[in-house]
Design an enzyme around this catalytic site. Structure first.
Site, PDB file in Angstrom:
ATOM      1  N   GLU A   1     -12.408   9.558   0.471  1.00 31.27           N
ATOM      2  CA  GLU A   1     -12.158   8.252   1.059  1.00 31.27           C
ATOM      3  C   GLU A   1     -13.397   7.686   1.730  1.00 31.27           C
ATOM      4  O   GLU A   1     -14.344   8.401   2.022  1.00 31.27           O
ATOM      5  CB  GLU A   1     -11.005   8.308   2.055  1.00 31.27           C
ATOM      6  CG  GLU A   1     -11.293   9.070   3.320  1.00 31.27           C
ATOM      7  CD  GLU A   1     -10.100   9.079   4.276  1.00 31.27           C
ATOM      8  OE1 GLU A   1      -9.079   8.447   3.996  1.00 31.27           O
ATOM      9  OE2 GLU A   1     -10.203   9.755   5.292  1.00 31.27           O
ATOM     10  N   ASP A   2     -13.362   6.405   1.953  1.00 31.25           N
ATOM     11  CA  ASP A   2     -14.374   5.709   2.720  1.00 31.25           C
ATOM     12  C   ASP A   2     -13.945   5.752   4.178  1.00 31.25           C
ATOM     13  O   ASP A   2     -12.794   6.060   4.480  1.00 31.25           O
ATOM     14  CB  ASP A   2     -14.499   4.269   2.225  1.00 31.25           C
ATOM     15  CG  ASP A   2     -15.854   3.670   2.521  1.00 31.25           C
ATOM     16  OD1 ASP A   2     -16.695   4.349   3.131  1.00 31.25           O
ATOM     17  OD2 ASP A   2     -16.072   2.508   2.150  1.00 31.25           O
TER      18      ASP A   2
END
Length: 148
Positions: free
Chosen positions: A71-72
């Site tokens: 994920e970011d």
């Protein structure tokens, strides 16, 4: 690269004392010792480094959820630029409890979407997850990650 663990609904905590670079092979083992305690062991098999975290919580584990996530993250109130990676594979992915084991083959896949642009393409089978960096057409925003 930030590596972290989370005993939901508690907040996340980073693994410290270990580093990773592109191409490294990583092994992660999470073990529940009781409903409110366990260990998370992360190993960089490429450079031989290992870190073990003992985790305790006032919140009990549900024992019904496992996630493999790319994920970011946010910094200073906004998403950081998402890393342009080639591909990531989670192999040997398995969640086990008293009633048996399950792999990611029937997982709910949620690809990463940033500013209405899909950035990943994810496939699963009985024991692995493959995530490829792509830029796709605009779609409605989603939450990122993979959960079973």
């Amino acid at each position: 690269m930030v590596t972290w663990y989370e005993w939901f609904p508690d907040s996340t905590d980073d693994f410290t004392g270990i580093t990773f670079k592109a191409g490294d092979t990583v092994k992660l083992t999470v073990t529940a010792m009781a409903t409110t305690s366990g260990t998370a062991v992360i190993e960089n098999l490429t450079n031989g480094k290992t870190v073990t975290k003992t985790i305790t919580s006032n919140n009990a584990l549900c024992g019904q959820d496992a996630e493999w996530i790319v994920e970011d993250y946010e910094e200073n109130g906004g998403l950081v630029p998402f890393a342009n990676f080639d591909a990531i594979e989670f192999s040997g992915a398995m969640a086990t409890n008293q009633t048996g084991s399950v792999g990611p083959g029937s997982a709910t896949v949620i690809d990463i979407n940033q500013n209405n642009i899909v950035l990943t393409s994810t496939t699963t089978n009985t024991s692995s997850i493959n995530i490829t960096y792509v830029i796709n057409e605009a779609v409605a925003p989603m939450v990122d990650g993979i959960a079973i």
